[in-house]
Design a protein around this motif. Structure first.
Motif, PDB file in Angstrom:
ATOM      1  N   MET A   1      61.441  50.372  25.825  1.00 47.86           N
ATOM      2  CA  MET A   1      61.876  50.504  24.252  1.00 47.86           C
ATOM      3  C   MET A   1      63.431  49.768  24.331  1.00 47.86           C
ATOM      4  SD  MET A   1      60.713  54.343  23.013  1.00 47.86           S
ATOM      5  CE  MET A   1      61.005  53.890  21.319  1.00 47.86           C
TER       6      MET A   1
ATOM      7  N   LYS B   1      64.185  46.335  22.283  1.00 52.69           N
ATOM      8  CA  LYS B   1      65.224  46.217  21.299  1.00 52.69           C
ATOM      9  C   LYS B   1      66.137  45.112  21.448  1.00 52.69           C
ATOM     10  CE  LYS B   1      68.399  49.417  18.707  1.00 52.69           C
ATOM     11  NZ  LYS B   1      68.957  50.591  18.546  1.00 52.69           N
TER      12      LYS B   1
ATOM     13  N   GLY C   1      66.152  41.616  19.199  1.00 50.75           N
ATOM     14  CA  GLY C   1      67.704  41.502  18.707  1.00 50.75           C
ATOM     15  C   GLY C   1      68.012  40.084  18.971  1.00 50.75           C
TER      16      GLY C   1
ATOM     17  N   SER D   1      63.137  58.596  21.685  1.00 48.11           N
ATOM     18  CA  SER D   1      63.324  57.711  20.316  1.00 48.11           C
ATOM     19  C   SER D   1      64.580  58.390  19.816  1.00 48.11           C
ATOM     20  CB  SER D   1      61.889  57.892  19.408  1.00 48.11           C
ATOM     21  OG  SER D   1      62.405  57.083  18.238  1.00 48.11           O
TER      22      SER D   1
ATOM     23  N   SER E   1      72.265  54.421  19.057  1.00 40.21           N
ATOM     24  CA  SER E   1      72.626  53.497  18.035  1.00 40.21           C
ATOM     25  C   SER E   1      73.541  53.960  16.839  1.00 40.21           C
ATOM     26  CB  SER E   1      71.467  52.966  17.133  1.00 40.21           C
ATOM     27  OG  SER E   1      70.391  52.617  17.888  1.00 40.21           O
TER      28      SER E   1
END
Length: 331
Positions: free
Chosen positions: A1, A5, A9, A318, A325
């Motif tokens: 994951m 990501k 990006g 998650s 983040s």
């Protein structure tokens, strides 16, 4: 994951750059030059990267989702109770809680007027006994006559000797929190060490305290006694010679856990009373969880270990990404 990501990006950034470049600037000569420079090694690199990403996904599924990366933290009963099964820090509650076989029962001690030690958390007896007195204003014998009430139960206060006798009889290990006040005698720590240090070591009990002077004194004078430094919040990782840290769970994250482990120090989270928080503490790898709800903690650990839920594990993974983040945005 995480890899996905980053890749997405990067792709988004490239797409944006291509939009900003005028098409007529990408001449046929430029395209040919790019193709020639990339050659076979470029596509080989792409293939190798893809294989590595696939291998990481397989490893993640086989190891983490199967539970191999899960920590199995110590189950620690906060103040010797489980879900209100007695009055905190009293023998009847300890007897009931010990039947559930926690790894440790955590208790609190105060110095008395005659420089003994009573098992009690509060600095004043008003809440539990309706007496507006501090432990330091009463002798041990006076305190032992006090009846405290909580959760529909009542019991007498007991000395540290009485509590340790009962725990040792049951084979129950303890974590003793040394509570300090400005009224303590100068010899308080010396008295504690002289009377209890070797007994604590022999029974594999442990000690923790909010008072850094207590922890440094214990580590200097009794290096074999396991001592943890309690921190109510975490802003900057401390550098001490404590064996462990007792961190308040709402400010604890994997960064601090990893930092402690890098220094060969354990981390206990307190006070963790709901299943989601227990799962989160397990996810970040704490070594012990202090809780008022021991049976829930034990069931959470058991379920998490014996019957791993893919959905739950992905949910917490998650959530951790969201936390990463959010922290990055703050930084």
């Amino acid at each position: 994951m995480i890899i996905g990501k980053v890749v997405l990006g990067a792709m988004g950034s490239i797409a944006l750059l291509l939009f900003l470049i005028e098409p007529d600037q990408l001449s046929s000569t430029t395209k040919a030059t790019v193709k020639r420079h990339h050659g076979g090694w470029f596509y080989t690199g792409i293939s190798v990267t893809g294989v590595l990403a696939l291998a990481l996904l397989i490893l993640f599924n086989a190891v983490y989702l199967k539970g191999a990366l899960d920590s199995q933290p110590l189950a620690i009963s906060h103040r010797g109770v489980d879900n209100g099964n007695g009055v905190q820090n009293t023998l009847p509650a300890m007897e009931r809680t010990a039947k559930e076989h926690p790894d440790y029962i955590e208790i609190d001690v105060h110095e008395t007027k005659d420089n003994q030690f009573i098992v009690l958390h509060d600095e004043n007896l008003k809440q539990l006994a309706g007496i507006n007195k501090t432990p330091k204003q009463l002798t041990l014998k006076q305190l032992q006559r006090v009846v405290v009430h909580e959760n529909g139960h009542h019991a007498h206060l007991v000395s540290l000797n009485q509590y340790m006798d009962a725990a040792e009889k049951r084979g129950q290990k303890l974590i003793v929190e040394i509570k300090t006040t400005k009224n303590d005698s100068r010899a308080m720590l010396t008295n504690f060490i002289d009377r209890y240090a070797q007994r604590i070591i022999a029974h594999h009990d442990r000690v923790h305290s909010l008072n850094y002077g207590v922890i440094t004194g214990l580590r200097r004078r009794v290096p074999h006694l396991y001592a943890s430094f309690i921190l109510p919040y975490v802003l900057v990782f401390p550098k001490t010679d404590a064996n462990a840290y007792t961190f308040e769970e709402t400010t604890l994250d994997d960064v601090f856990v990893d930092a402690a482990h890098d220094d060969h120090q354990a981390v206990w989270a307190w006070t963790v009373n709901d299943a989601d928080s227990m799962e989160q503490m397990m996810f970040i790898g704490v070594d012990g969880i202090i809780t008022d709800n021991l049976s829930l903690l034990q069931n959470t650990i058991r379920t998490h270990d014996d019957h791993p839920s893919y959905a739950e594990r992905m949910q917490f993974f998650s959530n951790s990404l969201d936390n990463i983040s959010a922290q990055s945005e703050v930084d």
